[in-house]
Design a protein around this motif. Sequence first.
Motif, mmCIF file in Angstrom:
data_model
loop_
_atom_site.group_PDB
_atom_site.id
_atom_site.type_symbol
_atom_site.label_atom_id
_atom_site.label_comp_id
_atom_site.label_asym_id
_atom_site.label_seq_id
_atom_site.Cartn_x
_atom_site.Cartn_y
_atom_site.Cartn_z
ATOM 1 N N GLU A 70 76.507 -2.726 -31.466
ATOM 2 C CA GLU A 70 77.581 -2.473 -31.483
ATOM 3 C C GLU A 70 78.230 -1.548 -30.379
ATOM 4 O OE1 GLU A 70 78.678 0.480 -34.486
ATOM 5 O OE2 GLU A 70 76.803 0.052 -35.200
ATOM 6 N N LYS A 106 91.115 0.264 -35.880
ATOM 7 C CA LYS A 106 89.680 0.539 -36.252
ATOM 8 C C LYS A 106 88.694 -0.394 -35.839
ATOM 9 C CE LYS A 106 89.342 4.070 -39.663
ATOM 10 N NZ LYS A 106 89.713 4.402 -41.104
ATOM 11 N N SER A 107 88.499 -1.440 -36.922
ATOM 12 C CA SER A 107 87.785 -2.459 -36.484
ATOM 13 C C SER A 107 87.384 -3.266 -35.218
ATOM 14 C CB SER A 107 87.522 -3.445 -37.897
ATOM 15 O OG SER A 107 88.643 -4.148 -37.759
ATOM 16 N N GLU A 108 88.791 -3.266 -34.724
ATOM 17 C CA GLU A 108 89.062 -4.204 -33.441
ATOM 18 C C GLU A 108 88.406 -3.095 -32.161
ATOM 19 O OE1 GLU A 108 91.300 -6.967 -32.527
ATOM 20 O OE2 GLU A 108 90.904 -7.434 -34.674
ATOM 21 N N PHE A 116 85.837 -2.141 -31.803
ATOM 22 C CA PHE A 116 84.277 -2.475 -31.475
ATOM 23 C C PHE A 116 83.876 -3.683 -31.080
ATOM 24 C CE2 PHE A 116 84.100 1.309 -34.288
ATOM 25 C CZ PHE A 116 83.026 1.847 -33.898
ATOM 26 N N THR A 132 80.681 -6.354 -30.546
ATOM 27 C CA THR A 132 79.350 -6.998 -30.932
ATOM 28 C C THR A 132 78.638 -7.594 -29.955
ATOM 29 O OG1 THR A 132 79.681 -7.059 -33.547
ATOM 30 C CG2 THR A 132 77.780 -8.284 -32.578
ATOM 31 N N LYS A 179 84.937 -7.006 -33.051
ATOM 32 C CA LYS A 179 84.386 -6.293 -34.220
ATOM 33 C C LYS A 179 82.872 -6.308 -34.432
ATOM 34 C CE LYS A 179 88.745 -7.805 -36.672
ATOM 35 N NZ LYS A 179 89.226 -8.681 -37.923
ATOM 36 N N ARG A 180 82.662 -5.849 -35.595
ATOM 37 C CA ARG A 180 81.082 -5.588 -35.969
ATOM 38 C C ARG A 180 80.904 -6.145 -37.170
ATOM 39 N NH1 ARG A 180 80.358 0.728 -36.435
ATOM 40 N NH2 ARG A 180 82.251 1.361 -37.492
ATOM 41 N N THR A 181 81.375 -7.113 -37.556
ATOM 42 C CA THR A 181 81.293 -7.551 -39.129
ATOM 43 C C THR A 181 80.254 -8.780 -39.079
ATOM 44 O OG1 THR A 181 82.647 -9.223 -38.804
ATOM 45 C CG2 THR A 181 83.487 -7.134 -39.456
ATOM 46 N N THR A 209 81.155 -11.567 -37.339
ATOM 47 C CA THR A 209 80.893 -11.520 -35.845
ATOM 48 C C THR A 209 79.627 -12.028 -35.538
ATOM 49 O OG1 THR A 209 82.647 -9.517 -35.922
ATOM 50 C CG2 THR A 209 81.534 -10.023 -33.965
ATOM 51 N N TRP A 269 72.685 -0.880 -39.004
ATOM 52 C CA TRP A 269 74.130 -1.195 -39.441
ATOM 53 C C TRP A 269 73.946 -2.019 -40.428
ATOM 54 C CZ3 TRP A 269 78.772 0.558 -39.816
ATOM 55 C CH2 TRP A 269 80.012 -0.478 -39.929
#
Length: 430
Positions: A172, A180-182, A184, A186, A204-206, A209, A233
């Motif tokens: 990440e 926030k999530s935007e 990052f 991946t 993102k880093r979900t 993603t 993670w």
Amino acid sequence: MKNKNRPTTQLEVKTLLNRIQHFVGFVYQSIRLRGTGGSLRVEVKIESHGGMRGKCADCLKPCPGYDRLEERRWLFVPLWGIVCHFFYLPRRVECPEHGVGVEHIPWSQGKRPVTLAMMSFLAQWGRRLSWRETARVFHTSWESVYRSVEWLVEWGLRHRVLAGIKAIGVDEIFWGRGRKSEAFLTVIYQIDGHCRRLLWVGRKRTQATLNRGLDALGSEVVSGLKYVCSDMWKPYLNVLARRAGQALHILDRFHITMHLNQAVDQVRRAESTRLKGKPLAERLKKMRWKLLRKGSQVRGRAKLKLEGLLASKMATGRAWDLKEAFQHFWKYRCPFWAGGFLDYWTQRAMRSRLEPMKKVARMLRTHDALILNWFKARGEVSTGATEGLNNKIRVVTRRAYGFRTYKAMEMALYHNLGKLPEPECSHRFC
Ligand SMILES: [Zn+2]
């Protein structure tokens, strides 16, 4: 008396153009210099070769003509700093298979007002300079440079070879734009010894993603992986276990060092707050960078200060000592003994009464199997690759490209780190 040293041919721009960019079925009709001073420009008129039919843009077969369209203009590579344009009246042809359509124009890409040669020229300069500077130097727009890079990247992504990838690193990256999530990204890298490159980047880093990224690589690539490197993670661990279960999953040395460094810094900050107003607090503040470095790399006065800190029995000193002790872990050859050391170290950390260090110890215990995989994969994957590529990404995102959108940045990353193939060009303009 005649000059005997007269050259065999007088050099004409047309000769030059035919030498570097000859298009079968087309001729350079006339070349004119227009304007004065800053508006000086070269205009190249192109015509279709009298005896040759236009080709269908879909199947490239010569087809009967249908009609002619209005004259179009394309930007070409500047000649000695003078702006240069191609002019041509495109034909429409009637293909028995594909119907009536604009003919294939070998220097053009769709409706783009820039020739392929110029796009490749701009894109190559866009790797050395910022896009804004490239646009300024070559008298064109930022948009033009961006579109050129985009075209080259899209071509490269379509033509790259993904076979033979054995090792990937997933990470990440903090990009810093958006909520926030935007904020990052991946990234997926190839980290084989013979080839390190950026394979994929996404927002993102979900889990979603990373799933998208693996889908983009294709199931053949994913099922052929032997090594996968990542941080601890959770979303990544889940996806990798599910989709690349056959690969040896390794927790990266550089990520573990990073977690240890962060823990030492947390201890230092907390202690600094506790001692507020006392001279010791000031001293701790200045120690930040020394504490993050490896002990063996700290020398001179800095070393004396560090030793003083250790002797003082302050919490920060003890945390640093624990971090340094962990370095020994990487010296083992055999996973068995390394495992023994890991047990010893985590016990010591758990007794340290330093909450951030205990947190790292718990994390290492939970994932000890993946950490010990590091010793099994040694020599097979280039373990420093992820860190190196991350640093390069930061250089690209920080260089003043003037990214207006996420998409533009994505293009710049593939362009600089993707090692993408490029279309063959008869002449290299830069
Ligand atoms: Zn056709």
